[in-house]
Design a protein around this motif. Structure first.
Motif, mmCIF file in Angstrom:
data_model
loop_
_atom_site.group_PDB
_atom_site.id
_atom_site.type_symbol
_atom_site.label_atom_id
_atom_site.label_comp_id
_atom_site.label_asym_id
_atom_site.label_seq_id
_atom_site.Cartn_x
_atom_site.Cartn_y
_atom_site.Cartn_z
ATOM 1 N N GLN A 79 23.365 21.174 53.348
ATOM 2 C CA GLN A 79 22.379 22.230 53.114
ATOM 3 C C GLN A 79 22.091 22.988 54.414
ATOM 4 N N GLU A 80 22.007 22.226 55.500
ATOM 5 C CA GLU A 80 21.668 22.839 56.786
ATOM 6 C C GLU A 80 22.800 23.741 57.279
ATOM 7 N N PHE A 81 24.051 23.199 57.291
ATOM 8 C CA PHE A 81 25.115 24.048 57.870
ATOM 9 C C PHE A 81 25.479 25.201 56.949
ATOM 10 N N ILE A 82 25.317 24.987 55.644
ATOM 11 C CA ILE A 82 25.586 26.106 54.720
ATOM 12 C C ILE A 82 24.498 27.180 54.908
ATOM 13 N N GLY A 83 23.255 26.735 55.090
ATOM 14 C CA GLY A 83 22.145 27.670 55.313
ATOM 15 C C GLY A 83 22.398 28.534 56.542
ATOM 16 N N PHE A 84 22.835 27.884 57.634
ATOM 17 C CA PHE A 84 23.144 28.659 58.848
ATOM 18 C C PHE A 84 24.310 29.608 58.598
ATOM 19 N N ALA A 85 25.315 29.132 57.883
ATOM 20 C CA ALA A 85 26.488 29.989 57.629
ATOM 21 C C ALA A 85 26.084 31.216 56.815
ATOM 22 N N LYS A 86 25.157 31.029 55.878
ATOM 23 C CA LYS A 86 24.697 32.183 55.066
ATOM 24 C C LYS A 86 24.070 33.248 55.952
ATOM 25 N N GLU A 87 23.411 32.798 57.019
ATOM 26 C CA GLU A 87 22.771 33.749 57.951
ATOM 27 C C GLU A 87 23.714 34.176 59.076
ATOM 28 N N LYS A 88 24.971 33.752 58.957
ATOM 29 C CA LYS A 88 25.992 34.030 59.982
ATOM 30 C C LYS A 88 25.632 33.418 61.336
ATOM 31 N N LYS A 89 24.840 32.361 61.321
ATOM 32 C CA LYS A 89 24.510 31.650 62.568
ATOM 33 C C LYS A 89 25.524 30.513 62.721
ATOM 34 N N TYR A 90 26.723 30.884 63.162
ATOM 35 C CA TYR A 90 27.819 29.917 63.162
ATOM 36 C C TYR A 90 27.673 28.859 64.254
ATOM 37 N N LYS A 91 27.108 29.244 65.376
ATOM 38 C CA LYS A 91 26.898 28.257 66.448
ATOM 39 C C LYS A 91 26.002 27.130 65.918
ATOM 40 N N GLU A 92 24.924 27.512 65.272
ATOM 41 C CA GLU A 92 23.988 26.516 64.739
ATOM 42 C C GLU A 92 24.648 25.697 63.630
ATOM 43 N N ALA A 93 25.501 26.370 62.845
ATOM 44 C CA ALA A 93 26.190 25.647 61.762
ATOM 45 C C ALA A 93 27.099 24.564 62.338
ATOM 46 N N ILE A 94 27.846 24.919 63.381
ATOM 47 C CA ILE A 94 28.755 23.944 64.006
ATOM 48 C C ILE A 94 27.958 22.806 64.628
ATOM 49 N N GLU A 95 26.855 23.151 65.271
ATOM 50 C CA GLU A 95 26.025 22.098 65.881
ATOM 51 C C GLU A 95 25.456 21.169 64.814
#
Ligand code: SF4
Length: 393
Positions: free
Chosen positions: A39-55
């Motif tokens: 849920q967390e990394f998909i949420g970041f990916a939806k906002e195009k926050k890829y650095k946060e998604a990878i972290e």
């Protein structure tokens, strides 16, 4: 070289992440053995926050891309609420695609402790050992990984390239080994873990997998080839056109797919129990069927004879009280095999743990999936850290 089918296209990726409902109780995270939160990394990916998604991925899973490529659908995907509306999100592929495309955005996860502590030895550079080393380093421990072979990755190295692109595995391993606190010693076989405690190491994690292949214990077994020998040097068996594989798990699938890439014409997998009992994912079934690999369920080998070619004698089984039981008078001879591969798993030598020696991965828990091996390595490291720090206080 990566296989494009292993990753999502931009359109597929967008469609998958848009399906996420952001369930407040995070069933996908609860189903993940390492506690990664889709849920967390998909949420970041939806906002195009890829650095946060990878972290968010690396914060719990040190082998995010490899796991995304080979994780079975029985963990996060089977828990995904979206399946009640239409289909579960293909979380593993979303994860693998994120890691492949954006890994460089955030290679480092949480900062490692500035205060370095004791030296710890990790025996085995398979996934459990690597995850343990990463966990130890993140807690400030100087970690030495001793690996008997000349490469890392353990059994992951045997998975065919088309299922697990080797560059993905290398990228994950490089990420772990980039820690300045982790030291790798290849071609170092440790015979006695206790000896390490007498040297400068304050603790040992044993994570050397399952070394002893399980035997069939049938007449003519000496004419078979063990899956480890086959998968480590498939080119040696290139001439084999008709291949029988005995076993119903992931390594049997790996052998079958490798045999197909190796040019074999006829490949048949013999399974003791029912197809539905096979411990492989739907994707693996699909791959086998796409490659025209035959599976014969409810059969057990009885003996093997060698003439010009190999003959496999099998009998039929049925299931009684959830056990495979031989049906009498059903033995048949199957002639003409060039190679019979045994792929029924391995066992580890039993060792005893103590306060400074903790076991992890398959040598402790038996054969498991990659993500379970990672979780086991992390837990072993946490237990060792707890034991050491409790003793020091
Ligand atoms: S269970 Fe599925 S839909 Fe719900 S948060 Fe997790 S990935 Fe999204």
């Amino acid at each position: 070289m990566s296989n494009k089918k292993q990753y999502l296209t931009p359109a597929q990726f967008k469609a998958e992440i848009e399906k996420c409902l952001g369930c407040p109780n995070k069933p996908c995270m609860k189903a993940c053995p390492v506690g990664c939160s889709p849920q967390e990394f998909i949420g970041f990916a939806k906002e195009k926050k890829y650095k946060e998604a990878i972290e968010a991925i690396l914060n719990r899973n040190p082998m995010g891309e490899t796991c995304g490529l080979i994780c079975p659908d029985k963990f996060c995907m089977s828990a995904c609420t979206r399946k009640n509306l239409d289909f579960a999100i293909n979380i593993p592929k979303v994860q693998a695609t994120l890691m492949k495309n954006y890994r460089s955005f955030a290679e480092k996860k949480r900062p490692e402790s500035q205060v370095t502590k004791d030296k710890i030895a990790v025996i085995g550079a398979g996934p459990a050992g690597l995850a343990a080393a990463k966990e130890l380093a993140e807690n400030g421990y100087i970690t030495y990984i001793f690996e008997a072979k000349d490469h890392i990755g353990g059994a992951l190295k045997y998975i065919p390239e088309e299922r697990l692109p080797h560059e993905a595995l290398s990228a994950d391993c490089d990420g772990i080994l980039s820690s300045p606190l982790i030291n790798l010693k290849l071609n170092h076989k440790i015979e006695n873990p206790q000896e390490l405690l007498k040297q400068e190491y304050n603790g040992v994690i044993i994570a050397y997998g399952e070394q002893n292949a399980i035997k069939l214990n049938i007449q003519g077994e000496e004419h078979t080839t063990c899956y480890k020998d086959y998968l480590s040097q498939p080119e040696k068996y290139k001439a084999a056109q008709n291949i029988a594989i005995i076993g119903g798990g992931n390594v049997a699938v790996d052998c079958a797919l490798t045999a197909k890439s190796n040019g074999a014409q006829n490949i048949e997998i013999f399974v003791r129990r029912r197809l539905t009992d096979m411990k492989i994912s739907r994707q693996e079934f699909q791959e086998l069927f796409e490659k025209e690999i035959n599976i014969t369920a409810l059969t057990s080998p009885e003996k093997i004879e060698k003439n010009e070619k190999l003959s496999l004698f099998i009998h039929r089984n049925h299931i009684v009280e959830n056990k495979a039981v031989a049906l009498s008078d059903t033995t048949i001879e199957l002639k003409g095999f060039d190679l019979i591969i045994t792929a029924i798993g391995s066992r580890a030598d039993k060792l005893t743990e103590d306060i400074n020696i903790i076991m992890a991965g398959d040598c402790k828990e038996g054969s498991s999936t990659l993500v379970e091996a990672l979780a086991s390595g992390q837990k072993a490291a946490q237990k060792l850290i707890y034991n050491i720090e409790k003793k020091d206080n």
